[in-house]
Write a protein that holds these residues in place. Sequence first.
Motif, mmCIF file in Angstrom:
data_model
loop_
_atom_site.group_PDB
_atom_site.id
_atom_site.type_symbol
_atom_site.label_atom_id
_atom_site.label_comp_id
_atom_site.label_asym_id
_atom_site.label_seq_id
_atom_site.Cartn_x
_atom_site.Cartn_y
_atom_site.Cartn_z
ATOM 1 N N ASP A 26 -5.665 1.637 -3.167
ATOM 2 C CA ASP A 26 -5.667 2.750 -2.032
ATOM 3 C C ASP A 26 -7.439 3.449 -2.878
ATOM 4 O O ASP A 26 -7.626 3.492 -4.016
ATOM 5 C CB ASP A 26 -5.428 3.810 -1.475
ATOM 6 N N PHE A 61 -3.740 1.370 2.674
ATOM 7 C CA PHE A 61 -3.107 2.902 3.512
ATOM 8 C C PHE A 61 -4.546 3.695 3.221
ATOM 9 O O PHE A 61 -4.536 4.891 4.043
ATOM 10 C CB PHE A 61 -1.951 3.173 2.621
ATOM 11 N N TYR A 62 -5.207 4.157 2.795
ATOM 12 C CA TYR A 62 -6.384 5.130 2.213
ATOM 13 C C TYR A 62 -8.066 4.377 2.600
ATOM 14 O O TYR A 62 -7.717 3.025 1.391
ATOM 15 C CB TYR A 62 -5.900 5.599 1.957
ATOM 16 N N TYR A 71 -10.013 7.966 3.582
ATOM 17 C CA TYR A 71 -9.370 8.495 4.486
ATOM 18 C C TYR A 71 -8.295 7.657 4.727
ATOM 19 O O TYR A 71 -7.922 6.847 4.042
ATOM 20 C CB TYR A 71 -10.264 9.480 5.941
ATOM 21 N N GLU A 72 -6.948 8.280 5.792
ATOM 22 C CA GLU A 72 -5.798 7.864 5.600
ATOM 23 C C GLU A 72 -6.417 6.704 7.445
ATOM 24 O O GLU A 72 -6.059 6.868 8.491
ATOM 25 C CB GLU A 72 -4.662 8.083 6.487
ATOM 26 N N LEU A 73 -5.828 5.165 6.493
ATOM 27 C CA LEU A 73 -5.901 4.450 7.526
ATOM 28 C C LEU A 73 -5.266 4.345 8.921
ATOM 29 O O LEU A 73 -3.757 4.342 8.474
ATOM 30 C CB LEU A 73 -6.336 3.090 6.730
ATOM 31 N N PRO A 74 -5.283 4.110 9.962
ATOM 32 C CA PRO A 74 -4.366 3.268 10.487
ATOM 33 C C PRO A 74 -3.205 1.574 10.106
ATOM 34 O O PRO A 74 -4.217 1.319 9.845
ATOM 35 C CB PRO A 74 -4.560 2.779 12.612
ATOM 36 N N ILE A 75 -1.900 2.276 10.632
ATOM 37 C CA ILE A 75 -1.210 0.900 10.545
ATOM 38 C C ILE A 75 -1.501 -0.286 11.250
ATOM 39 O O ILE A 75 -1.625 -0.885 12.339
ATOM 40 C CB ILE A 75 0.469 0.616 10.386
ATOM 41 N N TYR A 76 -1.994 -1.648 10.352
ATOM 42 C CA TYR A 76 -2.500 -2.449 10.958
ATOM 43 C C TYR A 76 -1.613 -4.173 10.890
ATOM 44 O O TYR A 76 -0.876 -3.504 10.066
ATOM 45 C CB TYR A 76 -3.859 -3.287 10.722
ATOM 46 N N ASP A 77 -1.717 -5.825 11.765
ATOM 47 C CA ASP A 77 -0.424 -6.233 11.982
ATOM 48 C C ASP A 77 -1.085 -6.450 10.061
ATOM 49 O O ASP A 77 0.194 -6.718 10.086
ATOM 50 C CB ASP A 77 -1.226 -7.356 11.747
ATOM 51 N N LYS A 83 3.768 6.107 0.188
ATOM 52 C CA LYS A 83 3.945 4.719 0.557
ATOM 53 C C LYS A 83 3.873 3.625 0.486
ATOM 54 O O LYS A 83 4.765 2.852 0.650
ATOM 55 C CB LYS A 83 2.529 5.006 1.869
#
Length: 318
Positions: A118, A90-91, A94-100, A132
């Motif tokens: 994280d 998740f981090y 910085y905050e990461l986009p949600i991947y597959d 999260k």
Amino acid sequence: MSNKNYTLIFVLFLGITSCSKIEMKLPENPEESMREFVIQISQYAKQKKPNFIIIPQNGIELAYTEYNSASGFSQEFNNAIDGFGIEALFYDGYELPIYDRLTMLQKFSENKRVMVSDYLSDDTLFEDAIQKNNREGFLSFPRMSFNYDYTHIPTIVQNENSEDILNLKDAQNYLYLINASNFSTKQELITNLANTNFDVILIDLFFHGRPLTQEDLQKIKVKENGGKRLVISYLNIGSAEKYRYYFNNNWNINDPHWLVKPYKGYENEIFVKYWSIEWHSIIYGNDNSYLKKIIDAGFDGAYLDNVKSYHYLFSDNF
């Protein structure tokens, strides 16, 4: 020399050359080769110690028969492992986009533990990272800005409890401490670990070059509140570490042939041909192997790092 002797020498030469070519040949399916490597490690360990825990780190794709697909487990692989470790879900500062891979982890976590580390560049994100992961049922170890290299023992233990932790599914939290540079003596390290209530502790087999002993492990395996916990050893299976007992100072890239590529950002590590017979013999399968030393020391399991080296080796014109 007789013609018979010449023939024998020639046949032996062909045999050696043939074996060399087989060894040097790149695997047709790099992911499958790593999958098989992890399975072999697990089979060896569980033969020696049936309840031994195997936790690969990163490369959750190996748990599935199709890349980036949450349908179709690789059954043999999943039977061989007891959980999965993930860095920077998740981090990563910085905050990461949600991947597959989140979808794959969600499916995987229905039956086994997911352990997430994280990295937080802003310490105010700590609670959000915890939430999260809790929402997904993942164990969470947020690394604060001062703990990038896993050198510190946090003072806060999430979901602290006094229960005996007999398997990974029982765990409610964990500590990831594979760099003991902040501790001047082994006793200082052991005392600091013993005075915590983490359910699972990930540490290195070695302290300043010397392996921990069964006596050391017994002191660490009991939480401060009296409950039993699991102690897991770090084991790098995707890159050779120059400071380890097995490394010859005369070795370099391509000498021996299975040392193949610098690990950018880690000057003391070299990516290896993880399918190499020589590398396998360093990791498992004999009394001098790294894994056997971990088992003999009394660890409850092994945390396999650089499992995703197949990606780094073959993504850059290896």
